[in-house]
Design a protein around this motif. Structure first.
Motif, PDB file in Angstrom:
ATOM      1  N   HIS A  16      24.301  -0.592   6.591  1.00  8.00           N
ATOM      2  CA  HIS A  16      25.692  -0.915   6.321  1.00  8.00           C
ATOM      3  C   HIS A  16      25.969  -2.411   6.488  1.00  8.00           C
ATOM      4  O   HIS A  16      26.572  -3.052   5.619  1.00  8.00           O
ATOM      5  N   GLU A  17      25.516  -2.978   7.604  1.00  4.76           N
ATOM      6  CA  GLU A  17      25.804  -4.381   7.886  1.00  4.76           C
ATOM      7  C   GLU A  17      25.067  -5.309   6.927  1.00  4.76           C
ATOM      8  O   GLU A  17      25.627  -6.310   6.463  1.00  4.76           O
ATOM      9  N   ARG A  18      23.817  -4.963   6.608  1.00  2.62           N
ATOM     10  CA  ARG A  18      23.060  -5.811   5.664  1.00  2.62           C
ATOM     11  C   ARG A  18      23.701  -5.776   4.286  1.00  2.62           C
ATOM     12  O   ARG A  18      23.768  -6.804   3.594  1.00  2.62           O
ATOM     13  N   GLN A  19      24.199  -4.611   3.862  1.00  6.62           N
ATOM     14  CA  GLN A  19      24.863  -4.528   2.574  1.00  6.62           C
ATOM     15  C   GLN A  19      26.197  -5.274   2.591  1.00  6.62           C
ATOM     16  O   GLN A  19      26.570  -5.914   1.604  1.00  6.62           O
ATOM     17  N   ASN A  20      26.916  -5.224   3.698  1.00 11.07           N
ATOM     18  CA  ASN A  20      28.160  -5.992   3.812  1.00 11.07           C
ATOM     19  C   ASN A  20      27.900  -7.488   3.675  1.00 11.07           C
ATOM     20  O   ASN A  20      28.664  -8.206   3.007  1.00 11.07           O
ATOM     21  N   ILE A  21      26.826  -7.960   4.315  1.00  3.11           N
ATOM     22  CA  ILE A  21      26.456  -9.369   4.200  1.00  3.11           C
ATOM     23  C   ILE A  21      26.172  -9.720   2.748  1.00  3.11           C
ATOM     24  O   ILE A  21      26.621 -10.763   2.239  1.00  3.11           O
ATOM     25  N   PHE A  22      25.421  -8.850   2.082  1.00  2.00           N
ATOM     26  CA  PHE A  22      25.109  -9.076   0.670  1.00  2.00           C
ATOM     27  C   PHE A  22      26.376  -9.178  -0.169  1.00  2.00           C
ATOM     28  O   PHE A  22      26.525 -10.105  -0.985  1.00  2.00           O
ATOM     29  N   VAL A  23      27.289  -8.245   0.001  1.00  2.00           N
ATOM     30  CA  VAL A  23      28.519  -8.217  -0.811  1.00  2.00           C
ATOM     31  C   VAL A  23      29.360  -9.462  -0.548  1.00  2.00           C
ATOM     32  O   VAL A  23      29.890 -10.076  -1.483  1.00  2.00           O
ATOM     33  N   PHE A 252      29.894   2.455   3.541  1.00  2.00           N
ATOM     34  CA  PHE A 252      28.760   1.803   2.873  1.00  2.00           C
ATOM     35  C   PHE A 252      29.118   1.473   1.431  1.00  2.00           C
ATOM     36  O   PHE A 252      29.565   2.335   0.679  1.00  2.00           O
ATOM     37  N   GLN A 253      28.899   0.235   1.037  1.00  2.00           N
ATOM     38  CA  GLN A 253      29.265  -0.236  -0.300  1.00  2.00           C
ATOM     39  C   GLN A 253      28.068  -0.087  -1.243  1.00  2.00           C
ATOM     40  O   GLN A 253      27.146  -0.894  -1.221  1.00  2.00           O
ATOM     41  N   LYS A 254      28.115   0.922  -2.075  1.00  2.00           N
ATOM     42  CA  LYS A 254      27.010   1.220  -2.982  1.00  2.00           C
ATOM     43  C   LYS A 254      26.973   0.238  -4.153  1.00  2.00           C
ATOM     44  O   LYS A 254      27.934  -0.476  -4.433  1.00  2.00           O
ATOM     45  N   ILE A 255      25.845   0.271  -4.852  1.00  2.00           N
ATOM     46  CA  ILE A 255      25.770  -0.349  -6.175  1.00  2.00           C
ATOM     47  C   ILE A 255      26.323   0.686  -7.148  1.00  2.00           C
ATOM     48  O   ILE A 255      25.652   1.675  -7.455  1.00  2.00           O
ATOM     49  N   GLY A 256      27.540   0.505  -7.611  1.00  2.00           N
ATOM     50  CA  GLY A 256      28.178   1.532  -8.441  1.00  2.00           C
ATOM     51  C   GLY A 256      28.272   2.831  -7.675  1.00  2.00           C
ATOM     52  O   GLY A 256      28.748   2.867  -6.543  1.00  2.00           O
ATOM     53  N   ASP A 257      27.780   3.889  -8.287  1.00  2.00           N
ATOM     54  CA  ASP A 257      27.728   5.192  -7.617  1.00  2.00           C
ATOM     55  C   ASP A 257      26.324   5.503  -7.123  1.00  2.00           C
ATOM     56  O   ASP A 257      26.006   6.646  -6.817  1.00  2.00           O
ATOM     57  N   ARG A 258      25.499   4.492  -7.023  1.00  2.00           N
ATOM     58  CA  ARG A 258      24.079   4.675  -6.727  1.00  2.00           C
ATOM     59  C   ARG A 258      23.828   4.660  -5.221  1.00  2.00           C
ATOM     60  O   ARG A 258      23.994   3.622  -4.567  1.00  2.00           O
ATOM     61  N   PRO A 259      23.425   5.783  -4.643  1.00  3.39           N
ATOM     62  CA  PRO A 259      23.091   5.781  -3.210  1.00  3.39           C
ATOM     63  C   PRO A 259      21.775   5.045  -2.972  1.00  3.39           C
ATOM     64  O   PRO A 259      21.065   4.661  -3.912  1.00  3.39           O
TER      65      PRO A 259
END
Length: 312
Positions: A16-23, A252-259
């Motif tokens: 979750h945190e790594r994806q937040n950083i990415f976004v 969690f912020q997905k890429i589109g609807d992609r888990p």
């Protein structure tokens, strides 16, 4: 299986945190990307493998660069790039040959170009992971053995045609790993990258291979995995991600609807192993330090994804 609950929950926090950083970075956020001191100090791969810099380079420059290539050429380009896994090496070969296709592949010319780079003190291999370096084809130089591998797959055996006809990712994996210099880990990385292209369309979540870093992460996350294989644990994480993010209150912020896919779930275990070296140093493994520090890069990446993913 028996979870170490603290580490198990940390797995989902990390993703979750790594994806937040990415976004935040992707959106040009000027504020702190994270309050987590470990993320602030050390470099970690993205939650989604496809968002890492080399994967994006592969998509934009090797697979989808605006030119039309046959499926055979696309496959050749992917394998050539990934054996070295380094953007500068690809640019070096492209500039020396005009364009990289199977029909223009010239062992001697490629070898000369790569040798010149080595003699000039410029590395031709990425240090992201160490590719096999035996003299499988009788050459003293590692790059010559890799070029000979491509020559055997594409020109002598024509196994690339079998890869393109393969019904599943596992079938293609078995073809590739039957060759010298391609172990299980490399073969799985290669079929994942091939599957980014339109040359094939395999299911991503019926097969996985657990790399050594991921195995370390699994050992930290679970006291035992009785009743499961390591691949089964990857499937378990894939199947339970929505439930676990919800349980922990993580959006969690997905890429589109992609888990997260199998490849992502197993990569996160590898990154979790690294993260725990700082967060939970009492969990011993044969690695104790994180090698790379985080250094902010100024250049902005325009992210693209395979059209067949339908991420819009």
């Amino acid at each position: 299986m028996k979870k170490r609950q603290e580490v198990y929950d940390l797995y989902w926090y990390f993703a979750h945190e790594r994806q937040n950083i990415f976004v935040k970075k992707k959106n040009g956020d000027k504020g702190p990307l994270t309050d987590d001191p470990i993320f602030q100090e050390y470099k970690f791969c993205n939650a989604y493998r496809v968002n890492d810099r080399v994967s994006q380079y592969l998509l934009k420059n090797v697979i989808y660069n605006g030119k039309f290539y046959s499926d055979e050429d696309v496959l050749f380009r992917i394998l050539l790039f990934k054996l070295f896994n380094k953007e500068s090496t690809w640019e070096l070969l492209k500039n020396a040959t005009g364009d990289i296709t199977l029909s223009t592949f010239d062992f001697k010319k490629y070898s000369k170009v790569l040798e010149s780079s080595i003699l000039a003190g410029k590395p031709i291999y990425s240090d992201a992971y160490i590719s096999c370096a035996t003299k499988a084809f009788g050459y003293n130089r590692k790059h010559d053995n890799h070029l000979a591998l491509l020559e055997k797959i594409f020109l002598k055996d024509k196994s690339h045609l079998d890869i393109l006809k393969a019904k599943t990712m596992e079938d293609a994996f078995n073809i590739l790993k039957s060759y010298p210099l391609i172990g299980d880990f490399m073969a799985y990385q290669l079929v994942t990258d091939i599957n980014y292209s339109n040359a094939v369309d395999w299911s991503e979540n019926e097969f996985t291979v657990v790399g050594p870093g991921s195995k370390r992460g699994i050992k930290k996350c679970f006291e035992n995995i009785d009743g499961y294989t390591e691949s089964g644990i990857i499937k378990y994480m894939y199947d339970n991600q929505e439930k676990e993010f919800k349980r922990l209150g993580l959006d969690f912020q997905k890429i589109g609807d992609r888990p997260l896919q199998y490849i992502d779930c197993q990569n996160i275990f590898c990154e979790l192993d690294k993260y725990c070296r700082q967060a939970l140093p009492g969990l011993k493994s044969n690695r104790t330090k994180i090698k790379k520090k985080y250094v902010a890069k100024k250049e902005k990446i325009e992210f693209i994804y395979p059209a067949k993913w339908k991420t819009d």
